[in-house]
Design a protein around this motif. Structure first.
Motif, PDB file in Angstrom:
ATOM      1  N   LEU A 125      41.859  40.809  35.326  1.00 47.40           N
ATOM      2  CA  LEU A 125      42.162  40.383  36.688  1.00 47.40           C
ATOM      3  C   LEU A 125      43.622  40.675  36.982  1.00 47.40           C
ATOM      4  O   LEU A 125      44.428  40.882  36.068  1.00 47.40           O
ATOM      5  N   SER A 126      43.968  40.652  38.268  1.00 42.04           N
ATOM      6  CA  SER A 126      45.372  40.792  38.632  1.00 42.04           C
ATOM      7  C   SER A 126      45.772  39.665  39.566  1.00 42.04           C
ATOM      8  O   SER A 126      44.931  39.048  40.238  1.00 42.04           O
ATOM      9  N   SER A 127      47.073  39.394  39.598  1.00 41.67           N
ATOM     10  CA  SER A 127      47.600  38.474  40.597  1.00 41.67           C
ATOM     11  C   SER A 127      47.490  39.142  41.963  1.00 41.67           C
ATOM     12  O   SER A 127      47.301  40.363  42.066  1.00 41.67           O
ATOM     13  N   PRO A 128      47.588  38.385  43.051  1.00 40.70           N
ATOM     14  CA  PRO A 128      47.395  38.967  44.386  1.00 40.70           C
ATOM     15  C   PRO A 128      48.297  40.162  44.678  1.00 40.70           C
ATOM     16  O   PRO A 128      47.877  41.110  45.349  1.00 40.70           O
ATOM     17  N   ASP A 129      49.550  40.143  44.171  1.00 41.49           N
ATOM     18  CA  ASP A 129      50.472  41.247  44.461  1.00 41.49           C
ATOM     19  C   ASP A 129      50.501  42.307  43.371  1.00 41.49           C
ATOM     20  O   ASP A 129      51.266  43.273  43.452  1.00 41.49           O
ATOM     21  N   GLY A 130      49.655  42.160  42.335  1.00 43.53           N
ATOM     22  CA  GLY A 130      49.613  43.143  41.271  1.00 43.53           C
ATOM     23  C   GLY A 130      50.739  43.029  40.267  1.00 43.53           C
ATOM     24  O   GLY A 130      50.871  43.885  39.385  1.00 43.53           O
ATOM     25  N   GLY A 131      51.521  41.972  40.327  1.00 46.95           N
ATOM     26  CA  GLY A 131      52.645  41.817  39.405  1.00 46.95           C
ATOM     27  C   GLY A 131      52.266  41.244  38.057  1.00 46.95           C
ATOM     28  O   GLY A 131      53.087  41.244  37.141  1.00 46.95           O
TER      29      GLY A 131
END
Length: 320
Positions: A172-178
């Motif tokens: 999974l990724s965080s909403p901003d892709g960080g």
């Protein structure tokens, strides 16, 4: 480090933003620093849970960060054959290779993002060691071993072995892709990891790029722990500083917050976190050496059974 990465993180499912009104952030109760020690035949570990009350860890008992160490040829070490009863061992290899074999016929090689999940249950013997080729060549080795308690009704369950490959882990990724999140067991925002657990838990490995923030929805009935395996940053909305080898224990709520430092202050550019939590068992714990039971009498019985050869025999042929 780490082995499991992706070419384009923005193509992964994204973790939902917690509800700004209804979500309750979990405060950081304590931050502790893991002391260093030697385990088995002499490989270096950090005792991640040292100094933390068992009540705050429940249902977890013990966790070692193994390495990170770059072995010279001839240096890699493991553990000799030894018994367990009453809990589960979860071994997660980030870099390097380890071989497992047990008296129930389970085992094999795990490497670079793989996990072996051994339910000792009523009793088992096992060995963990580097393969001969790694001993000859040396090389990087880094991983974790976590002990997950079993409730009294499951203490004597039949042993079980799970071989979880890196490619099975939910990404999974965080909403901003960080931040990249690898779910090994349990669920995060409805995405489930492959580990099958007797005790309800969630176990994940997160990588936060410099300056990135990660806000994780978390079950309110689970406890919550965050261990920094590399890098530095903060835990909680009050931004408690945390760095390599430190464990943050969270209080009640349903959201966990982490943030990575804006610049690297060590060999790792990113902040690497092991985040875990579970449903507390809330039973007495009697633990000594390789056994985790509920009473002293049960511990004595475990030692007697081991000495009488009732926990298995070695060697056993591994399952194909």
């Amino acid at each position: 480090m780490p082995a499991v990465t992706v070419d384009d993180i923005l193509l992964l499912p994204r973790i939902s933003e917690p509800d700004a009104v209804l979500a309750k952030d979990r405060p950081v109760r304590t931050v502790t620093t893991a002391p260093s020690a030697l385990e088995g035949e002499g490989f270096p570990v950090r005792r991640a849970f040292a100094g933390v009350d068992l009540g705050a860890l429940d249902p977890f008992i013990h966790m070692d960060q193994m390495g990170e160490v770059d072995y010279a040829p001839g240096e890699p070490k493991g553990t000799p054959w030894h018994p367990h009863r009453g809990f589960e061992t979860v071994t997660y290899i980030i870099d390097g290779t380890f071989r497992h074999q047990d008296s129930n016929g389970g085992g094999g090689l795990i490497t670079n993002g793989d996990t072996q999940w051994m339910t000792a249950g009523g009793g088992i013997l096992h060995i963990e060691e580097p393969p001969e080729e790694l001993v000859r060549s040396g090389g990087l080795f880094h991983g974790f071993q976590l002990w997950v308690n079993l409730p009294s009704a499951m203490k004597m369950t039949a042993p079980r072995y799970q071989d979880i490959r890196a490619g099975q882990i939910a990404l999974l990724s965080s909403p901003d892709g960080g931040a990249l999140v690898r779910v090994i067991a349990g669920q995060v925002d409805g995405q489930a990891g492959p580990g099958v657990t007797h005790t309800p838990i969630t176990l994940l490995h997160a990588t936060l790029q410099p300056g990135a923030q990660l806000r994780l929805p978390w079950r309110a009935d689970f406890n919550a722990l965050g261990y920094v395996m590399a890098g530095s940053g903060t835990a909680g909305t009050d931004r408690r500083p945390v760095r390599t080898g430190q464990l943050a224990v969270f209080g009640p709520g349903d959201v966990l917050t982490f943030a990575a430092s804006s610049r690297a202050d060590g060999p790792s550019e990113s902040m690497e976190l092991l985040v875990l939590g579970g449903q507390p068992i809330r039973e007495p714990v009697a633990a000594y050496g390789p056994f985790v039971m509920n009473t002293r009498d049960e511990l004595v019985k475990a030692f007697e059974d081991y000495q009488a050869g009732r926990l298995g025999s070695i060697p056993a042929a591994s399952n194909p």
